[in-house]
Design a protein around this motif. Structure first.
Motif, PDB file in Angstrom:
ATOM      1  N   HIS A  27     116.865  70.409  66.021  1.00  0.00           N
ATOM      2  CA  HIS A  27     118.281  70.417  65.643  1.00  0.00           C
ATOM      3  C   HIS A  27     118.557  69.373  64.558  1.00  0.00           C
ATOM      4  O   HIS A  27     119.290  69.642  63.595  1.00  0.00           O
ATOM      5  N   LEU A  28     117.992  68.173  64.696  1.00  0.00           N
ATOM      6  CA  LEU A  28     118.230  67.120  63.712  1.00  0.00           C
ATOM      7  C   LEU A  28     117.720  67.515  62.333  1.00  0.00           C
ATOM      8  O   LEU A  28     118.360  67.245  61.316  1.00  0.00           O
ATOM      9  N   VAL A  29     116.577  68.193  62.302  1.00  0.00           N
ATOM     10  CA  VAL A  29     116.037  68.666  61.025  1.00  0.00           C
ATOM     11  C   VAL A  29     116.854  69.835  60.502  1.00  0.00           C
ATOM     12  O   VAL A  29     117.206  69.898  59.319  1.00  0.00           O
ATOM     13  N   ASN A  30     117.192  70.759  61.394  1.00  0.00           N
ATOM     14  CA  ASN A  30     117.946  71.952  60.987  1.00  0.00           C
ATOM     15  C   ASN A  30     119.326  71.595  60.452  1.00  0.00           C
ATOM     16  O   ASN A  30     119.823  72.219  59.504  1.00  0.00           O
ATOM     17  N   ASP A  31     119.951  70.563  61.030  1.00  0.00           N
ATOM     18  CA  ASP A  31     121.301  70.165  60.625  1.00  0.00           C
ATOM     19  C   ASP A  31     121.301  69.190  59.441  1.00  0.00           C
ATOM     20  O   ASP A  31     122.370  68.715  59.039  1.00  0.00           O
ATOM     21  N   GLY A  32     120.135  68.882  58.926  1.00  0.00           N
ATOM     22  CA  GLY A  32     120.053  67.992  57.777  1.00  0.00           C
ATOM     23  C   GLY A  32     120.302  66.530  58.100  1.00  0.00           C
ATOM     24  O   GLY A  32     120.559  65.726  57.205  1.00  0.00           O
ATOM     25  N   VAL A  33     120.209  66.163  59.379  1.00  0.00           N
ATOM     26  CA  VAL A  33     120.419  64.772  59.783  1.00  0.00           C
ATOM     27  C   VAL A  33     119.209  63.914  59.430  1.00  0.00           C
ATOM     28  O   VAL A  33     119.345  62.738  59.058  1.00  0.00           O
ATOM     29  N   ALA A  34     118.030  64.499  59.540  1.00  0.00           N
ATOM     30  CA  ALA A  34     116.807  63.732  59.310  1.00  0.00           C
ATOM     31  C   ALA A  34     115.688  64.668  58.885  1.00  0.00           C
ATOM     32  O   ALA A  34     115.707  65.868  59.173  1.00  0.00           O
ATOM     33  N   THR A  35     114.681  64.118  58.214  1.00  0.00           N
ATOM     34  CA  THR A  35     113.461  64.855  57.898  1.00  0.00           C
ATOM     35  C   THR A  35     112.493  64.734  59.063  1.00  0.00           C
ATOM     36  O   THR A  35     112.688  63.928  59.979  1.00  0.00           O
ATOM     37  N   THR A  36     111.415  65.525  59.025  1.00  0.00           N
ATOM     38  CA  THR A  36     110.399  65.406  60.076  1.00  0.00           C
ATOM     39  C   THR A  36     109.818  64.004  60.105  1.00  0.00           C
ATOM     40  O   THR A  36     109.555  63.443  61.176  1.00  0.00           O
ATOM     41  N   GLU A  37     109.611  63.399  58.939  1.00  0.00           N
ATOM     42  CA  GLU A  37     109.057  62.050  58.866  1.00  0.00           C
ATOM     43  C   GLU A  37     110.005  61.035  59.493  1.00  0.00           C
ATOM     44  O   GLU A  37     109.574  60.121  60.212  1.00  0.00           O
ATOM     45  N   GLU A  38     111.302  61.184  59.265  1.00  0.00           N
ATOM     46  CA  GLU A  38     112.280  60.244  59.816  1.00  0.00           C
ATOM     47  C   GLU A  38     112.405  60.382  61.328  1.00  0.00           C
ATOM     48  O   GLU A  38     112.541  59.381  62.045  1.00  0.00           O
ATOM     49  N   VAL A  39     112.347  61.617  61.823  1.00  0.00           N
ATOM     50  CA  VAL A  39     112.372  61.821  63.273  1.00  0.00           C
ATOM     51  C   VAL A  39     111.151  61.171  63.915  1.00  0.00           C
ATOM     52  O   VAL A  39     111.253  60.473  64.932  1.00  0.00           O
ATOM     53  N   ASP A  40     109.979  61.395  63.320  1.00  0.00           N
ATOM     54  CA  ASP A  40     108.761  60.804  63.872  1.00  0.00           C
ATOM     55  C   ASP A  40     108.809  59.277  63.824  1.00  0.00           C
ATOM     56  O   ASP A  40     108.354  58.593  64.751  1.00  0.00           O
ATOM     57  N   ALA A  41     109.373  58.723  62.751  1.00  0.00           N
ATOM     58  CA  ALA A  41     109.489  57.268  62.652  1.00  0.00           C
ATOM     59  C   ALA A  41     110.378  56.710  63.763  1.00  0.00           C
ATOM     60  O   ALA A  41     110.109  55.625  64.306  1.00  0.00           O
ATOM     61  N   ALA A  42     111.437  57.448  64.109  1.00  0.00           N
ATOM     62  CA  ALA A  42     112.335  57.000  65.179  1.00  0.00           C
ATOM     63  C   ALA A  42     111.596  56.888  66.507  1.00  0.00           C
ATOM     64  O   ALA A  42     111.873  55.994  67.321  1.00  0.00           O
TER      65      ALA A  42
ATOM     66  N   VAL B 212     108.007  56.659  66.767  1.00  0.00           N
ATOM     67  CA  VAL B 212     106.859  55.755  66.636  1.00  0.00           C
ATOM     68  C   VAL B 212     107.282  54.291  66.701  1.00  0.00           C
ATOM     69  O   VAL B 212     106.649  53.470  67.369  1.00  0.00           O
ATOM     70  N   TYR B 213     108.375  53.950  65.988  1.00  0.00           N
ATOM     71  CA  TYR B 213     108.776  52.545  65.900  1.00  0.00           C
ATOM     72  C   TYR B 213     109.892  52.173  66.875  1.00  0.00           C
ATOM     73  O   TYR B 213     110.342  51.034  66.892  1.00  0.00           O
ATOM     74  N   GLY B 214     110.334  53.127  67.673  1.00  0.00           N
ATOM     75  CA  GLY B 214     111.401  52.851  68.627  1.00  0.00           C
ATOM     76  C   GLY B 214     110.986  53.194  70.044  1.00  0.00           C
ATOM     77  O   GLY B 214     110.174  52.498  70.667  1.00  0.00           O
ATOM     78  N   CYS B 215     111.532  54.297  70.542  1.00  0.00           N
ATOM     79  CA  CYS B 215     111.333  54.634  71.960  1.00  0.00           C
ATOM     80  C   CYS B 215     109.871  54.835  72.324  1.00  0.00           C
ATOM     81  O   CYS B 215     109.439  54.511  73.436  1.00  0.00           O
ATOM     82  N   GLY B 216     109.054  55.360  71.390  1.00  0.00           N
ATOM     83  CA  GLY B 216     107.658  55.634  71.711  1.00  0.00           C
ATOM     84  C   GLY B 216     106.877  54.400  72.096  1.00  0.00           C
ATOM     85  O   GLY B 216     105.997  54.441  72.972  1.00  0.00           O
ATOM     86  N   LEU B 217     107.165  53.280  71.444  1.00  0.00           N
ATOM     87  CA  LEU B 217     106.465  52.041  71.776  1.00  0.00           C
ATOM     88  C   LEU B 217     106.744  51.616  73.212  1.00  0.00           C
ATOM     89  O   LEU B 217     105.848  51.160  73.930  1.00  0.00           O
ATOM     90  N   ARG B 218     107.986  51.773  73.643  1.00  0.00           N
ATOM     91  CA  ARG B 218     108.325  51.388  75.022  1.00  0.00           C
ATOM     92  C   ARG B 218     107.756  52.397  76.012  1.00  0.00           C
ATOM     93  O   ARG B 218     107.245  52.019  77.079  1.00  0.00           O
ATOM     94  N   TRP B 219     107.869  53.667  75.678  1.00  0.00           N
ATOM     95  CA  TRP B 219     107.397  54.712  76.602  1.00  0.00           C
ATOM     96  C   TRP B 219     105.914  54.603  76.893  1.00  0.00           C
ATOM     97  O   TRP B 219     105.461  54.967  77.981  1.00  0.00           O
ATOM     98  N   SER B 220     105.121  54.133  75.929  1.00  0.00           N
ATOM     99  CA  SER B 220     103.676  54.083  76.143  1.00  0.00           C
ATOM    100  C   SER B 220     103.296  53.110  77.248  1.00  0.00           C
ATOM    101  O   SER B 220     102.204  53.202  77.799  1.00  0.00           O
ATOM    102  N   LEU B 221     104.186  52.205  77.592  1.00  0.00           N
ATOM    103  CA  LEU B 221     103.909  51.271  78.683  1.00  0.00           C
ATOM    104  C   LEU B 221     104.722  51.576  79.934  1.00  0.00           C
ATOM    105  O   LEU B 221     104.199  51.552  81.041  1.00  0.00           O
TER     106      LEU B 221
END
Length: 318
Positions: A200-215, A217-226
């Motif tokens: 939805h974020l990509v379809n609505d022009g809110v973010a690119t695939t790279e920006e979604v992945d960055a959100a 990788v550098y945000g919730c993903g770091l916490r979730w891995s632990l």
């Protein structure tokens, strides 16, 4: 004792099972009628083996302990565990599982790598020993990620599940026994929710695939891995923990922030997602990206183990 894993279907998941079993010192017998399947499997193992060496090989582990069989009847002979990995078509799984049930030795667990089907549906054409046909759903790359979701069907006994847990632990996996059948099990349902929202974020022009992945990788993903989802939110409540977090942020769950339905996969959306991913890949072949991901995961698994050593017994508390 030399264990044998019999693998049916050698796509990405099937080959992942093969590589993991070989790394644990098991013998592996595989069956896949697709042209070129055996050469693709050997290439897959060659690409994965350096990461498995860094992770640590069991005594006697070597790629030469793999052989291919020419039939479903023969592939199960001598098996201690059978893993089915054919495409996600229920009629095909029924056909293959029926043949496996008819030819496998009594008591041998037959795990299906299905990401969506319920085990009771998979057991329907297995009159000989339906209870041993269970869901054993892993995560890519199977040879590194330790989680396997185990789901029993209506015919599955507690003894079947105990046997399955013991075998998958021998493959250095962390079995998560799903309490009751549900389409998509646990982890895929969580990943699908994030995937739908990302589209939805990509379809609505809110973010690119790279920006979604960055959100991630550098945000919730770091916490979730632990800590995963719940313990992460528990910390968000400060010293009072989850109760305070729910009191403070719980009302926000009613806000229309998320979209439950996936967007229509129009040609425009498909092109946007594909072009975004190709930009991120920057011309690097998938095998190179696989090696990069694997090297990262080997280090990350070591880090998680150092900070969460008690996770060894987590499956017993689920």
């Amino acid at each position: 004792m030399n264990r044998q894993l019999s693998v049916i279907g050698t796509g990405v998941i099937g080959n992942g099972w093969i590589a993991r079993a070989l790394a644990r010192g098991w013998n592996v017998v595989a069956f896949d009628p697709a042209p070129g399947a055996e050469s693709r499997t050997h290439a897959f193992i060659d690409n994965a083996w350096p990461s498995l060496e860094r992770l640590g090989l069991a005594d006697g582990a070597k790629p030469e302990r793999l052989r291919f069989s020419d039939s479903l009847e023969a592939v199960v002979q001598g098996a201690d565990l059978i893993q089915e990995n054919v495409p996600e078509r229920l009629e095909l799984k029924h056909e293959v599982l029926a043949a496996l049930d008819a030819n496998a030795a009594s008591g041998v667990i037959i795990g299906s790598s299905t990401s969506g089907f319920k085990p009771s549906d998979l057991q329907k054409n297995c009159p000989r020993e339906p209870g041993r046909v269970i869901v054993a759903h892993p995560f890519n790359p199977v040879y590194l990620l330790p989680l396997v979701e185990l789901v029993g069907g209506t015919a599955t006994s507690a003894r079947d599940m105990e046997q399955a847990q013991a075998l998958y632990r021998e493959l250095a996996m962390r079995p998560l026994v799903v309490r009751r059948e549900i389409e998509g099990h646990i982890a895929d349902r969580l990943m699908e929710a994030l995937w739908r929202e990302a589209l939805h974020l990509v379809n609505d022009g809110v973010a690119t695939t790279e920006e979604v992945d960055a959100a991630v990788v550098y945000g919730c993903g770091l916490r979730w891995s632990l800590m995963g989802t719940f313990l992460t939110f528990h910390l968000a409540g400060g010293e009072p923990g989850m109760r305070h977090m729910l009191e403070q942020f719980g009302p926000a769950l009613k806000l229309p922030w998320t979209k439950l339905e996936a967007p229509e996969l129009t040609d425009a959306l498909i092109d946007r997602v594909v072009e975004g991913c190709e930009f991120q890949a920057a011309g690097r072949p998938v095998t190179e990206l696989d090696r990069r991901r694997d090297a990262f995961l080997v280090e990350l698994l070591d880090l998680v183990q150092r900070y969460w050593p008690e996770a060894e017994g987590l499956e017993g508390r689920i």
